[in-house]
Design an enzyme around this catalytic site. Sequence first.
Site, PDB file in Angstrom:
ATOM      1  N   ASP A 226       0.878  -1.175   0.000  1.00 52.98           N
ATOM      2  CA  ASP A 226       0.000   0.000   0.000  1.00 52.98           C
ATOM      3  C   ASP A 226       0.906   1.213   0.000  1.00 52.98           C
ATOM      4  O   ASP A 226       2.131   1.096   0.169  1.00 52.98           O
ATOM      5  CB  ASP A 226      -0.906  -0.013   1.240  1.00 52.98           C
ATOM      6  CG  ASP A 226      -1.835   1.197   1.257  1.00 52.98           C
ATOM      7  OD1 ASP A 226      -2.459   1.482   0.219  1.00 52.98           O
ATOM      8  OD2 ASP A 226      -1.926   1.893   2.292  1.00 52.98           O
ATOM      9  N   SER A 227       0.304   2.386  -0.165  1.00 54.66           N
ATOM     10  CA  SER A 227       1.100   3.613  -0.134  1.00 54.66           C
ATOM     11  C   SER A 227       1.649   3.886   1.264  1.00 54.66           C
ATOM     12  O   SER A 227       2.611   4.616   1.421  1.00 54.66           O
ATOM     13  CB  SER A 227       0.223   4.784  -0.579  1.00 54.66           C
ATOM     14  OG  SER A 227      -0.947   4.829   0.204  1.00 54.66           O
TER      15      SER A 227
ATOM     16  N   CYS B 217      -3.961  -1.480  -2.005  1.00 57.29           N
ATOM     17  CA  CYS B 217      -4.326  -0.079  -2.225  1.00 57.29           C
ATOM     18  C   CYS B 217      -5.354   0.016  -3.351  1.00 57.29           C
ATOM     19  O   CYS B 217      -5.124  -0.502  -4.453  1.00 57.29           O
ATOM     20  CB  CYS B 217      -3.058   0.695  -2.596  1.00 57.29           C
ATOM     21  SG  CYS B 217      -3.371   2.397  -3.031  1.00 57.29           S
TER      22      CYS B 217
ATOM     23  N   GLU C 258      -5.040   9.759   8.891  1.00 55.93           N
ATOM     24  CA  GLU C 258      -3.590   9.779   9.174  1.00 55.93           C
ATOM     25  C   GLU C 258      -3.303  10.579  10.443  1.00 55.93           C
ATOM     26  O   GLU C 258      -2.410  10.257  11.207  1.00 55.93           O
ATOM     27  CB  GLU C 258      -2.826  10.430   8.011  1.00 55.93           C
ATOM     28  CG  GLU C 258      -2.879   9.646   6.716  1.00 55.93           C
ATOM     29  CD  GLU C 258      -1.754   8.634   6.583  1.00 55.93           C
ATOM     30  OE1 GLU C 258      -0.726   8.806   7.238  1.00 55.93           O
ATOM     31  OE2 GLU C 258      -1.931   7.671   5.818  1.00 55.93           O
TER      32      GLU C 258
ATOM     33  N   CYS D 281     -11.386   2.557  -0.085  1.00 53.39           N
ATOM     34  CA  CYS D 281     -10.056   3.094   0.224  1.00 53.39           C
ATOM     35  C   CYS D 281      -9.588   2.399   1.502  1.00 53.39           C
ATOM     36  O   CYS D 281     -10.396   2.188   2.413  1.00 53.39           O
ATOM     37  CB  CYS D 281     -10.142   4.605   0.435  1.00 53.39           C
ATOM     38  SG  CYS D 281      -8.617   5.322   1.067  1.00 53.39           S
TER      39      CYS D 281
ATOM     40  N   HIS E 151      -8.051   3.319   4.027  1.00 52.33           N
ATOM     41  CA  HIS E 151      -8.182   4.034   5.304  1.00 52.33           C
ATOM     42  C   HIS E 151      -9.608   3.990   5.858  1.00 52.33           C
ATOM     43  O   HIS E 151      -9.814   4.209   7.049  1.00 52.33           O
ATOM     44  CB  HIS E 151      -7.798   5.509   5.129  1.00 52.33           C
ATOM     45  CG  HIS E 151      -6.324   5.737   4.993  1.00 52.33           C
ATOM     46  ND1 HIS E 151      -5.591   5.229   3.945  1.00 52.33           N
ATOM     47  CD2 HIS E 151      -5.454   6.424   5.759  1.00 52.33           C
ATOM     48  CE1 HIS E 151      -4.325   5.608   4.090  1.00 52.33           C
ATOM     49  NE2 HIS E 151      -4.226   6.334   5.177  1.00 52.33           N
TER      50      HIS E 151
HETATM   51  N1  DGL Z   1      -4.181   3.501   0.056  1.00 50.02           N
HETATM   52  C1  DGL Z   1      -4.902   4.476  -0.717  1.00 50.02           C
HETATM   53  C2  DGL Z   1      -6.141   3.840  -1.324  1.00 50.02           C
HETATM   54  O1  DGL Z   1      -6.613   2.814  -0.868  1.00 50.02           O
HETATM   55  C3  DGL Z   1      -5.273   5.686   0.120  1.00 50.02           C
HETATM   56  C4  DGL Z   1      -4.083   6.472   0.615  1.00 50.02           C
HETATM   57  C5  DGL Z   1      -3.357   7.244  -0.449  1.00 50.02           C
HETATM   58  O2  DGL Z   1      -3.941   8.120  -1.084  1.00 50.02           O
HETATM   59  O3  DGL Z   1      -2.185   6.945  -0.647  1.00 50.02           O
HETATM   60  O4  DGL Z   1      -6.686   4.363  -2.263  1.00 50.02           O
END
Ligand code: DGL
Length: 259
Positions: free
Chosen positions: A7-8, A70, A149, A181, A183
């Site tokens: 993931d990011s 992600c 975050e 998403c 998060h």
């Molecule tokens: N992990 C990203 C997603 O699921 C969200 C966080 C980001 O924008 O990096 O889309």
Amino acid sequence: MHIGLFDSGVGGLTVLSKLKERIPKARFTYLGDTARLPYGNKAPETLERYTKENIEFLDQQNVDAIVVACHSASSVALKMLHSQKGTPIFNVIAPSCEQAIKNSKNKRVGVVSTKATARSLVYPNYINSLDENVEVLSQECPLLVPLVEEGMIEDPITEMMLSRYLKEMLTEPVDTLILGCTHYPLLKEPISKICGASITLVDPAESVAGRILDQCEIKDDEPGLKVFLTDHAPHFINHAKQLLGALDSEPILFPKSQG
Ligand code: DGL
């Protein structure tokens, strides 16, 4: 079984915690591309490049399956996802769409996501390729990732933003809402409070865990977790503690040369 996921940043930990719960005898390698987050507002070409590189990295770790945890990465890279070694790759989008279609009685499904995911149209396109009678309402929610975050889960500002983002889903009611998403599962409580009992939330982490259990031969492994990060992320440890209890070892810093 050794599962690699990326993931990011911290968001994919929601997917990891579900996978650990459902597949307790698996070993995990997690890559958080903290140097290049957020992914949610990047161009499709950039996300494709990042995704390719992250898959190559996980392939080098000799994993048995790769999970693109992600949504933003999955949404633009869905078609080009393949591993050099032929490792099976799972994304968070397809199983959650199928789950949503199964759940929806009024054939109205909502999707909340980042800008990159919403603009890719991957959710409406995939859902309608399976059932053209389902109406999909997409809502991009760019402010939710920074609020999570910052740990502002139970905060009036977050509730206010959620009410604004979810307004259309409530006035033209959907009965199923995909948390599109990584998060957003952390916001399940405030989202449920605003949506009420008549809207079922689909957590893609649950759906992808089910998909792996259905499609892979799960061989018991020594449970464990190795975390790689591409930049320092002090809040990563706190989120990991909250979601996973504790980390087996300190994250390994793995700097990338290219931006
Ligand atoms: N992990 C990203 C997603 O699921 C969200 C966080 C980001 O924008 O990096 O889309």
